[in-house]
Design a protein around this motif. Structure first.
Motif, PDB file in Angstrom:
ATOM      1  N   LEU A 106       0.841  -1.186   0.000  1.00  0.00           N
ATOM      2  CA  LEU A 106       0.000   0.000   0.000  1.00  0.00           C
ATOM      3  C   LEU A 106       0.881   1.242   0.000  1.00  0.00           C
ATOM      4  CD1 LEU A 106      -2.575  -1.017   2.774  1.00  0.00           C
ATOM      5  CD2 LEU A 106      -3.051  -0.833   0.317  1.00  0.00           C
ATOM      6  N   THR A 107       0.522   2.224  -0.840  1.00  0.00           N
ATOM      7  CA  THR A 107       1.219   3.509  -0.817  1.00  0.00           C
ATOM      8  C   THR A 107       0.601   4.383   0.268  1.00  0.00           C
ATOM      9  OG1 THR A 107      -0.268   4.573  -2.394  1.00  0.00           O
ATOM     10  CG2 THR A 107       1.602   3.336  -3.306  1.00  0.00           C
ATOM     11  N   ILE A 108       1.241   5.524   0.532  1.00  0.00           N
ATOM     12  CA  ILE A 108       0.701   6.458   1.523  1.00  0.00           C
ATOM     13  C   ILE A 108      -0.687   6.933   1.105  1.00  0.00           C
ATOM     14  CG2 ILE A 108       0.974   8.762   2.530  1.00  0.00           C
ATOM     15  CD1 ILE A 108       3.957   8.241   2.667  1.00  0.00           C
ATOM     16  N   SER A 109      -0.854   7.262  -0.165  1.00  0.00           N
ATOM     17  CA  SER A 109      -2.151   7.736  -0.644  1.00  0.00           C
ATOM     18  C   SER A 109      -3.231   6.670  -0.459  1.00  0.00           C
ATOM     19  CB  SER A 109      -2.065   8.133  -2.117  1.00  0.00           C
ATOM     20  OG  SER A 109      -1.226   9.250  -2.284  1.00  0.00           O
ATOM     21  N   GLN A 110      -2.895   5.420  -0.751  1.00  0.00           N
ATOM     22  CA  GLN A 110      -3.865   4.336  -0.602  1.00  0.00           C
ATOM     23  C   GLN A 110      -4.211   4.100   0.867  1.00  0.00           C
ATOM     24  OE1 GLN A 110      -1.565   1.455  -2.718  1.00  0.00           O
ATOM     25  NE2 GLN A 110      -2.520   1.886  -4.695  1.00  0.00           N
ATOM     26  N   LEU A 111      -3.199   4.164   1.734  1.00  0.00           N
ATOM     27  CA  LEU A 111      -3.439   4.032   3.167  1.00  0.00           C
ATOM     28  C   LEU A 111      -4.369   5.134   3.662  1.00  0.00           C
ATOM     29  CD1 LEU A 111      -0.080   3.163   4.982  1.00  0.00           C
ATOM     30  CD2 LEU A 111      -2.278   2.020   5.273  1.00  0.00           C
ATOM     31  N   ALA A 112      -4.036   6.362   3.277  1.00  0.00           N
ATOM     32  CA  ALA A 112      -4.811   7.513   3.736  1.00  0.00           C
ATOM     33  C   ALA A 112      -6.261   7.418   3.256  1.00  0.00           C
ATOM     34  CB  ALA A 112      -4.163   8.798   3.250  1.00  0.00           C
ATOM     35  N   HIS A 113      -6.454   6.984   2.008  1.00  0.00           N
ATOM     36  CA  HIS A 113      -7.809   6.861   1.466  1.00  0.00           C
ATOM     37  C   HIS A 113      -8.593   5.770   2.196  1.00  0.00           C
ATOM     38  CE1 HIS A 113     -11.056   6.884  -1.475  1.00  0.00           C
ATOM     39  NE2 HIS A 113     -10.951   5.572  -1.558  1.00  0.00           N
ATOM     40  N   THR A 114      -7.954   4.629   2.439  1.00  0.00           N
ATOM     41  CA  THR A 114      -8.625   3.519   3.104  1.00  0.00           C
ATOM     42  C   THR A 114      -9.005   3.867   4.542  1.00  0.00           C
ATOM     43  OG1 THR A 114      -7.389   1.927   1.746  1.00  0.00           O
ATOM     44  CG2 THR A 114      -8.408   1.085   3.767  1.00  0.00           C
ATOM     45  N   LEU A 115      -8.118   4.606   5.225  1.00  0.00           N
ATOM     46  CA  LEU A 115      -8.330   4.925   6.635  1.00  0.00           C
ATOM     47  C   LEU A 115      -9.047   6.256   6.841  1.00  0.00           C
ATOM     48  CD1 LEU A 115      -4.794   3.877   7.932  1.00  0.00           C
ATOM     49  CD2 LEU A 115      -6.944   2.651   8.320  1.00  0.00           C
ATOM     50  N   ASP A 116      -9.380   6.944   5.729  1.00  0.00           N
ATOM     51  CA  ASP A 116      -9.988   8.274   5.807  1.00  0.00           C
ATOM     52  C   ASP A 116      -9.126   9.195   6.673  1.00  0.00           C
ATOM     53  OD1 ASP A 116     -11.811  10.286   5.330  1.00  0.00           O
ATOM     54  OD2 ASP A 116     -13.124   9.730   6.989  1.00  0.00           O
ATOM     55  N   MET A 117      -7.852   9.264   6.298  1.00  0.00           N
ATOM     56  CA  MET A 117      -6.850   9.968   7.087  1.00  0.00           C
ATOM     57  C   MET A 117      -6.092  10.950   6.193  1.00  0.00           C
ATOM     58  SD  MET A 117      -3.797   8.019   9.183  1.00  0.00           S
ATOM     59  CE  MET A 117      -4.999   7.053  10.134  1.00  0.00           C
ATOM     60  N   ASP A 118      -5.669  12.071   6.737  1.00  0.00           N
ATOM     61  CA  ASP A 118      -4.875  13.035   5.984  1.00  0.00           C
ATOM     62  C   ASP A 118      -3.514  12.419   5.668  1.00  0.00           C
ATOM     63  OD1 ASP A 118      -3.383  15.142   4.987  1.00  0.00           O
ATOM     64  OD2 ASP A 118      -4.065  16.585   6.486  1.00  0.00           O
ATOM     65  N   PRO A 119      -3.117  12.318   4.390  1.00  0.00           N
ATOM     66  CA  PRO A 119      -1.811  11.725   4.075  1.00  0.00           C
ATOM     67  C   PRO A 119      -0.653  12.468   4.709  1.00  0.00           C
ATOM     68  CG  PRO A 119      -2.760  12.810   2.146  1.00  0.00           C
ATOM     69  CD  PRO A 119      -3.841  12.737   3.178  1.00  0.00           C
ATOM     70  N   HIS A 120      -0.839  13.764   4.973  1.00  0.00           N
ATOM     71  CA  HIS A 120       0.262  14.533   5.560  1.00  0.00           C
ATOM     72  C   HIS A 120       0.470  14.209   7.031  1.00  0.00           C
ATOM     73  CE1 HIS A 120      -0.705  16.611   1.838  1.00  0.00           C
ATOM     74  NE2 HIS A 120       0.582  16.821   1.796  1.00  0.00           N
ATOM     75  N   TRP A 121      -0.551  13.641   7.662  1.00  0.00           N
ATOM     76  CA  TRP A 121      -0.364  13.117   9.019  1.00  0.00           C
ATOM     77  C   TRP A 121       0.645  11.974   8.980  1.00  0.00           C
ATOM     78  CZ3 TRP A 121      -0.852   8.519  11.604  1.00  0.00           C
ATOM     79  CH2 TRP A 121      -0.904   8.575  13.001  1.00  0.00           C
ATOM     80  N   ILE A 122       0.560  11.150   7.937  1.00  0.00           N
ATOM     81  CA  ILE A 122       1.501  10.030   7.784  1.00  0.00           C
ATOM     82  C   ILE A 122       2.891  10.555   7.418  1.00  0.00           C
ATOM     83  CG2 ILE A 122       1.991   7.894   6.533  1.00  0.00           C
ATOM     84  CD1 ILE A 122      -1.021   7.587   6.052  1.00  0.00           C
ATOM     85  N   TYR A 123       2.963  11.478   6.449  1.00  0.00           N
ATOM     86  CA  TYR A 123       4.253  12.043   6.059  1.00  0.00           C
ATOM     87  C   TYR A 123       4.969  12.663   7.259  1.00  0.00           C
ATOM     88  CZ  TYR A 123       3.604  11.614   0.979  1.00  0.00           C
ATOM     89  OH  TYR A 123       3.447  11.135  -0.287  1.00  0.00           O
ATOM     90  N   ASP A 124       4.233  13.435   8.059  1.00  0.00           N
ATOM     91  CA  ASP A 124       4.837  14.109   9.209  1.00  0.00           C
ATOM     92  C   ASP A 124       5.468  13.108  10.162  1.00  0.00           C
ATOM     93  OD1 ASP A 124       4.087  16.575   8.277  1.00  0.00           O
ATOM     94  OD2 ASP A 124       2.316  16.764   9.562  1.00  0.00           O
ATOM     95  N   ARG A 125       4.810  11.974  10.376  1.00  0.00           N
ATOM     96  CA  ARG A 125       5.321  10.989  11.333  1.00  0.00           C
ATOM     97  C   ARG A 125       6.434  10.133  10.747  1.00  0.00           C
ATOM     98  NH1 ARG A 125       1.371  13.413  12.582  1.00  0.00           N
ATOM     99  NH2 ARG A 125       0.675  13.701  14.744  1.00  0.00           N
ATOM    100  N   ILE A 126       6.504  10.038   9.440  1.00  0.00           N
ATOM    101  CA  ILE A 126       7.683   9.421   8.825  1.00  0.00           C
ATOM    102  C   ILE A 126       8.890  10.324   9.023  1.00  0.00           C
ATOM    103  CG2 ILE A 126       8.741   8.768   6.624  1.00  0.00           C
ATOM    104  CD1 ILE A 126       5.994   7.791   5.710  1.00  0.00           C
ATOM    105  N   HIS A 127       8.687  11.628   8.814  1.00  0.00           N
ATOM    106  CA  HIS A 127       9.796  12.570   8.907  1.00  0.00           C
ATOM    107  C   HIS A 127      10.279  12.771  10.337  1.00  0.00           C
ATOM    108  CE1 HIS A 127       8.187  14.233   4.861  1.00  0.00           C
ATOM    109  NE2 HIS A 127       9.078  13.281   4.667  1.00  0.00           N
ATOM    110  N   ASN A 128       9.354  12.634  11.338  1.00  0.00           N
ATOM    111  CA  ASN A 128       9.831  12.811  12.718  1.00  0.00           C
ATOM    112  C   ASN A 128      10.218  11.490  13.374  1.00  0.00           C
ATOM    113  OD1 ASN A 128       7.489  11.543  13.791  1.00  0.00           O
ATOM    114  ND2 ASN A 128       6.424  13.484  14.103  1.00  0.00           N
ATOM    115  N   GLY A 129      10.149  10.384  12.627  1.00  0.00           N
ATOM    116  CA  GLY A 129      10.631   9.097  13.124  1.00  0.00           C
ATOM    117  C   GLY A 129       9.602   8.264  13.856  1.00  0.00           C
ATOM    118  N   THR A 130       8.374   8.759  14.002  1.00  0.00           N
ATOM    119  CA  THR A 130       7.336   7.975  14.664  1.00  0.00           C
ATOM    120  C   THR A 130       6.985   6.742  13.833  1.00  0.00           C
ATOM    121  OG1 THR A 130       6.417   9.972  15.667  1.00  0.00           O
ATOM    122  CG2 THR A 130       4.984   8.038  15.598  1.00  0.00           C
ATOM    123  N   ILE A 131       6.924   6.923  12.502  1.00  0.00           N
ATOM    124  CA  ILE A 131       6.747   5.798  11.579  1.00  0.00           C
ATOM    125  C   ILE A 131       8.084   5.564  10.887  1.00  0.00           C
ATOM    126  CG2 ILE A 131       5.540   4.935   9.540  1.00  0.00           C
ATOM    127  CD1 ILE A 131       3.204   6.780  10.287  1.00  0.00           C
TER     128      ILE A 131
END
Length: 225
Positions: free
Chosen positions: A157-182
């Motif tokens: 799954l890509t970030i866009s696909q994850l965000a769409h499936t979970l009804d989540m802002d993709p930038h929430w995922i990007y932010d946590r990749i960049h700060n090391g949470t993900i």
């Protein structure tokens, strides 16, 4: 500040260590959502005397924080703007988009690459694929039908696909990749962040979003405990 230090030095070594450790963990706890907004505001009021803000450019302000005790911290902070032209480096970013688009690179990949280089969209802290698309179309660069549709990668799954499936802002995922949470590496072939296409992946993201997990770590092809 000196008064605070003298009080800290009056504590036992165990308590000193415990209090000093809070500072190392506070950023992660702050981002996870386990501290309420009310408590965050109360903590900031207890620590900060005042904040002085100056606009450096259309897309950036300088904030000078004066802490209780007199110490200061100066930050340069990006702020939302109304148009791409108001962003610092907009012309360079546009040229990079045109070069990568002409080479057949997907909008989503270009957006990731530019975000990692420090660029952003006018209203977001990262570059949106839609920003890339707008600039590409403005210059008459079109993608093939197979490129313009979301890429389906077997078992991933890509970030866009994850965000769409979970009804989540993709930038929430990007932010946590960049700060090391993900913690996840780019796939070497697609140059995308890919996640296992499994129910456990979706559930892990839901729990992270709810503050039930502190971090998520993914290695090639699976999620680590």
């Amino acid at each position: 500040m000196g008064r605070c230090l003298s009080r800290l030095q009056a504590l036992s070594s165990e308590l000193q260590t415990a209090f000093q450790a809070i500072g190392h963990h506070l950023p992660m706890v702050w981002q996870q959502g386990s501290i309420s907004q009310q408590h965050k505001k109360a903590l900031l009021r207890a620590l900060i005397d005042k904040v002085v803000v100056h606009r450096l450019a259309r897309d950036r302000v300088q904030a000078r924080i004066v802490w209780k005790g007199g110490e200061t911290t100066t930050l340069s902070i990006p702020v939302p703007v109304g148009a791409l032209k108001d962003l610092e480096g907009a012309e360079v970013m546009e040229q990079l988009i045109l070069e990568r688009s002409a080479a057949g690179v997907l909008d989503e990949v270009i957006a990731q690459e530019l975000t990692e280089l420090g660029y952003r969209s006018p209203l977001r802290p990262a570059v949106l694929p839609s920003t890339v698309k707008i600039i590409r179309l403005k210059h008459g660069l079109f993608q093939k039908r197979s490129q313009s549709h979301p890429r389906q990668i077997k078992g991933a799954l890509t970030i866009s696909q994850l965000a769409h499936t979970l009804d989540m802002d993709p930038h929430w995922i990007y932010d946590r990749i960049h700060n090391g949470t993900i913690q996840v590496n780019k796939d070497p072939e697609t140059h995308l962040f890919l996640f296992p296409d499994e129910p456990t992946t979706l559930e892990s993201f839901r729990q992270l979003h709810a503050g039930q997990f502190k971090t998520l770590r993914f290695s090639r092809g699976h999620q680590d405990a």
